[in-house]
Design a protein around this motif. Structure first.
Motif, mmCIF file in Angstrom:
data_model
loop_
_atom_site.group_PDB
_atom_site.id
_atom_site.type_symbol
_atom_site.label_atom_id
_atom_site.label_comp_id
_atom_site.label_asym_id
_atom_site.label_seq_id
_atom_site.Cartn_x
_atom_site.Cartn_y
_atom_site.Cartn_z
ATOM 1 N N VAL A 193 42.176 -27.517 -37.062
ATOM 2 C CA VAL A 193 42.718 -27.922 -35.763
ATOM 3 C C VAL A 193 41.631 -28.600 -34.927
ATOM 4 O O VAL A 193 41.859 -29.636 -34.294
ATOM 5 C CB VAL A 193 43.307 -26.706 -35.026
ATOM 6 N N GLY A 194 40.428 -28.020 -34.935
ATOM 7 C CA GLY A 194 39.325 -28.665 -34.215
ATOM 8 C C GLY A 194 38.991 -30.018 -34.800
ATOM 9 O O GLY A 194 38.699 -30.977 -34.065
ATOM 10 N N HIS A 195 39.030 -30.119 -36.116
ATOM 11 C CA HIS A 195 38.798 -31.419 -36.763
ATOM 12 C C HIS A 195 39.831 -32.447 -36.323
ATOM 13 O O HIS A 195 39.504 -33.612 -36.075
ATOM 14 C CB HIS A 195 38.849 -31.243 -38.285
ATOM 15 N N MET A 196 41.086 -32.014 -36.180
ATOM 16 C CA MET A 196 42.127 -32.944 -35.778
ATOM 17 C C MET A 196 41.928 -33.391 -34.334
ATOM 18 O O MET A 196 42.173 -34.556 -33.997
ATOM 19 C CB MET A 196 43.493 -32.302 -35.973
ATOM 20 N N TRP A 197 41.490 -32.475 -33.465
ATOM 21 C CA TRP A 197 41.175 -32.865 -32.094
ATOM 22 C C TRP A 197 40.081 -33.938 -32.089
ATOM 23 O O TRP A 197 40.146 -34.913 -31.320
ATOM 24 C CB TRP A 197 40.733 -31.657 -31.286
ATOM 25 N N GLN A 198 39.064 -33.751 -32.909
ATOM 26 C CA GLN A 198 37.989 -34.734 -32.976
ATOM 27 C C GLN A 198 38.516 -36.098 -33.413
ATOM 28 O O GLN A 198 38.154 -37.135 -32.837
ATOM 29 C CB GLN A 198 36.912 -34.251 -33.948
ATOM 30 N N HIS A 199 39.373 -36.094 -34.433
ATOM 31 C CA HIS A 199 39.925 -37.363 -34.911
ATOM 32 C C HIS A 199 40.746 -38.070 -33.830
ATOM 33 O O HIS A 199 40.602 -39.278 -33.610
ATOM 34 C CB HIS A 199 40.795 -37.129 -36.142
ATOM 35 N N LEU A 200 41.603 -37.325 -33.126
ATOM 36 C CA LEU A 200 42.465 -37.937 -32.119
ATOM 37 C C LEU A 200 41.653 -38.455 -30.943
ATOM 38 O O LEU A 200 41.923 -39.542 -30.415
ATOM 39 C CB LEU A 200 43.500 -36.919 -31.648
ATOM 40 N N LEU A 201 40.640 -37.700 -30.517
ATOM 41 C CA LEU A 201 39.833 -38.121 -29.377
ATOM 42 C C LEU A 201 38.972 -39.330 -29.730
ATOM 43 O O LEU A 201 38.916 -40.310 -28.975
ATOM 44 C CB LEU A 201 38.949 -36.965 -28.897
ATOM 45 N N ILE A 202 38.309 -39.272 -30.874
ATOM 46 C CA ILE A 202 37.351 -40.323 -31.240
ATOM 47 C C ILE A 202 38.041 -41.542 -31.843
ATOM 48 O O ILE A 202 37.653 -42.684 -31.558
ATOM 49 C CB ILE A 202 36.312 -39.756 -32.231
ATOM 50 N N GLY A 203 39.058 -41.315 -32.650
ATOM 51 C CA GLY A 203 39.650 -42.412 -33.403
ATOM 52 C C GLY A 203 40.863 -43.068 -32.786
ATOM 53 O O GLY A 203 41.234 -44.179 -33.188
ATOM 54 N N MET A 204 41.513 -42.413 -31.771
ATOM 55 C CA MET A 204 42.750 -42.979 -31.224
ATOM 56 C C MET A 204 42.714 -43.127 -29.701
ATOM 57 O O MET A 204 43.019 -44.200 -29.177
ATOM 58 C CB MET A 204 43.941 -42.116 -31.645
ATOM 59 N N GLY B 98 47.476 -28.299 -37.075
ATOM 60 C CA GLY B 98 46.776 -29.583 -37.025
ATOM 61 C C GLY B 98 47.705 -30.757 -37.228
ATOM 62 O O GLY B 98 47.576 -31.796 -36.569
ATOM 63 N N ALA B 99 48.668 -30.615 -38.154
ATOM 64 C CA ALA B 99 49.621 -31.692 -38.407
ATOM 65 C C ALA B 99 50.519 -31.921 -37.197
ATOM 66 O O ALA B 99 50.841 -33.073 -36.860
ATOM 67 C CB ALA B 99 50.455 -31.364 -39.635
ATOM 68 N N THR B 100 50.935 -30.845 -36.539
ATOM 69 C CA THR B 100 51.758 -30.994 -35.334
ATOM 70 C C THR B 100 50.990 -31.718 -34.243
ATOM 71 O O THR B 100 51.523 -32.601 -33.551
ATOM 72 C CB THR B 100 52.216 -29.617 -34.832
ATOM 73 N N LEU B 101 49.720 -31.367 -34.095
ATOM 74 C CA LEU B 101 48.873 -32.037 -33.108
ATOM 75 C C LEU B 101 48.734 -33.520 -33.431
ATOM 76 O O LEU B 101 48.848 -34.378 -32.552
ATOM 77 C CB LEU B 101 47.505 -31.356 -33.073
ATOM 78 N N MET B 102 48.507 -33.827 -34.702
ATOM 79 C CA MET B 102 48.390 -35.224 -35.111
ATOM 80 C C MET B 102 49.681 -35.989 -34.865
ATOM 81 O O MET B 102 49.656 -37.130 -34.388
ATOM 82 C CB MET B 102 48.015 -35.304 -36.595
ATOM 83 N N TYR B 103 50.807 -35.354 -35.152
ATOM 84 C CA TYR B 103 52.089 -36.042 -35.066
ATOM 85 C C TYR B 103 52.434 -36.387 -33.617
ATOM 86 O O TYR B 103 52.739 -37.548 -33.294
ATOM 87 C CB TYR B 103 53.174 -35.165 -35.679
ATOM 88 N N TYR B 104 52.362 -35.409 -32.726
ATOM 89 C CA TYR B 104 52.841 -35.633 -31.360
ATOM 90 C C TYR B 104 51.797 -36.324 -30.475
ATOM 91 O O TYR B 104 52.124 -37.282 -29.764
ATOM 92 C CB TYR B 104 53.281 -34.308 -30.732
#
Length: 267
Positions: A72-83, A224-230
């Motif tokens: 989940v923390g990894h997904m937060w990093q991806h969304l903040l840095i990459g999107m 993590g997938a839910t976070l990525m999706y929404y």
């Protein structure tokens, strides 16, 4: 014990990551150039662009400092840095600011570089889509994500890839900077739609735990997938709105522009 728990996530193993200082340096350089344009007699620079770029660097710093010990923390990093961060950075129009602060000869060279055929290919939305979505699929469908948990340098390179590819994709779709080879808005909307589909598909695979190679529990994968999706959808909607804000309908070809008749000149 899982690999994600056995090791501290790269970038946080040594405490404060040195890479978190990079966003501060980026904003300092941007602010110095913006203030130079706002000197008396200067052309000026919009405050909203400075605020947007500052928000982008803040989001990058937040992503670098966010705990990434679990998925989940990894997904937060991806969304903040990459999107999210790339959109705010692009709306700050950093290339335009650079062109206005450089001397005429250097700025002319940079413009020629932007018109190079290689820059045309690199700056195409399809290229940005392949780098962002392709990198996302490669990270989660291969052992690459496991390797980033063990190798701090590889993790840092992965974060740099998502920041640069996210910036390139956002810039090619809705950039305020000069882009002489950008395709028309309908084409960019189609590419953006393909990006939404690719992003949603990998999120669904992660949620189901199918074909992915991620050392995490089912609950972590679903969270993590839910976070990525929404949250990813919100970032892509914001990108679409930024694109539509730059859309200027083209005048039909073959129809001359009408001008008001000139008033008669009196003697």
């Amino acid at each position: 014990m899982r690999a994600a728990d056995a090791v501290s996530h790269a970038g946080h193993a040594g405490g404060f990551p040195a890479t978190a200082l990079l966003p501060a340096v980026m904003f300092w350089a941007y602010l110095a150039a913006a203030l130079r344009l706002r000197d008396p007699g200067g052309p000026g620079w919009a405050h909203r662009r400075t605020v947007s770029f500052g928000l982008g660097t803040l989001l990058v710093a937040a992503g670098l400092l966010a705990p990434g010990d679990d998925f989940v923390g990894h997904m937060w990093q991806h969304l903040l840095i990459g999107m999210l961060a790339p959109l705010a950075l692009v709306l700050g129009a950093p290339v335009t600011l650079l062109l206005r602060t450089l001397d005429r000869r250097t700025a002319r060279r940079l413009v020629h570089l932007l018109r190079h055929p290689a820059a045309r290919v690199l700056g195409h939305p399809v290229t940005g889509l392949l780098l962002t979505a392709g990198g996302l699929w490669l990270l989660h469908l291969t052992p690459l994500y496991r390797a980033t948990l063990e190798n701090p340098l590889l993790h840092t390179l992965t974060q740099a890839h998502f920041l640069l590819s996210g910036f390139l994709f956002t810039w090619s779709v809705a950039g305020r900077d000069p882009g002489p080879h950008r395709p028309r808005v309908p084409v960019r909307l189609v590419v953006l739609g393909a990006g939404v589909a690719a992003h949603a598909t990998i999120a669904q695979l992660l949620y189901a735990g199918v074909l992915v190679d991620v050392p995490a529990t089912g609950a972590e994968l679903r969270a993590g997938a839910t976070l990525m999706y929404y949250l990813g959808d919100l970032a892509e909607i914001a990108l679409a709105l930024a694109l539509l804000a730059t859309w200027r309908p083209e005048r039909p070809t073959g129809r001359p522009a009408t001008r008001p008749a000139a008033a008669p000149v009196r003697a």
